[in-house]
Design an enzyme around this catalytic site. Structure first.
Site: not given
Length: 152
Positions: A27-29
Site C-alpha cells: 500500500t501507499d501512504f
C-alpha cells in the site's frame, strides 16, 4: 507443488484465477494498493498461469522445450478502477486473448469479489537468450490454444 496444490491459483474454464492478499507493504501512504503493485500482481498471475500449463520459466530458459527463451513484456495497458486496501483478498483473472507467431496477448482483471479494481492488456513476446523474437513452439502453442478467448 503437491503440498500446496492451489499455490499457483486454479484454472476455471478458459481462465486462470489466482488469489492475492494485500499486505501493508503493498500500500501507499493513503492505505491503497500502490499503482505499480498491480503490475506485480498481474505478473504473478501470468507466471502461474503458464506454470499450471506445465511451462515454467526455468524450462524455457534451459531449452527443454526447444531453443532457450523467455517471455518479456512488450506492451502493457492498465486501467485502475477502484482502490484496494490492506488485508483484502483480490483475485487476478487471466485470459489468453490472442496467440501470435512469437507473442501472446493476455487480458487480466484484478477483482475484489465481483468488483473489478484494475484491468490490464499485456503483450508478451518469446525471445531467445540473445533477445531476438522467436516463434512459439508447438508444445507451448498446444498448451495455450484451448484458453484463447476472443471475448478477452
Amino acid at each position: 507443488m503437491s503440498r500446496w496444490p492451489d499455490l499457483a491459483g486454479r484454472i476455471e474454464g478458459e481462465t486462470h484465477v489466482m488469489p492475492i492478499r494485500v499486505y501493508y507493504e503493498d500500500t501507499d501512504f493513503a492505505g491503497h494498493v500502490y499503482h505499480a503493485n498491480y503490475l506485480k500482481f498481474c505478473e504473478r498471475g501470468r507466471s502461474d498461469f503458464i506454470r499450471l500449463l506445465g511451462i515454467d520459466h526455468q524450462s524455457l530458459a534451459a531449452a527443454k522445450m526447444g531453443e532457450p527463451g523467455v517471455f518479456v513484456v512488450r506492451h502493457i495497458e492498465i486501467d485502475y478502477l477502484k482502490p484496494a486496501q490492506v488485508d483484502e483478498v483480490l483475485e487476478v483473472v487471466t485470459r489468453c486473448a490472442h496467440i501470435g507467431g512469437a507473442s501472446l496477448v493476455l487480458a487480466q482483471e484484478v477483482r475484489r469479489g465481483e468488483t473489478m479494481v484494475a484491468r490490464a492488456r499485456v503483450t508478451v513476446v518469446l525471445v531467445s537468450s540473445s533477445g531476438k523474437p522467436q516463434r512459439i513452439g508447438a508444445l507451448i502453442r498446444s498448451a495455450l490454444e484451448r484458453f484463447v478467448n476472443q471475448r478477452a
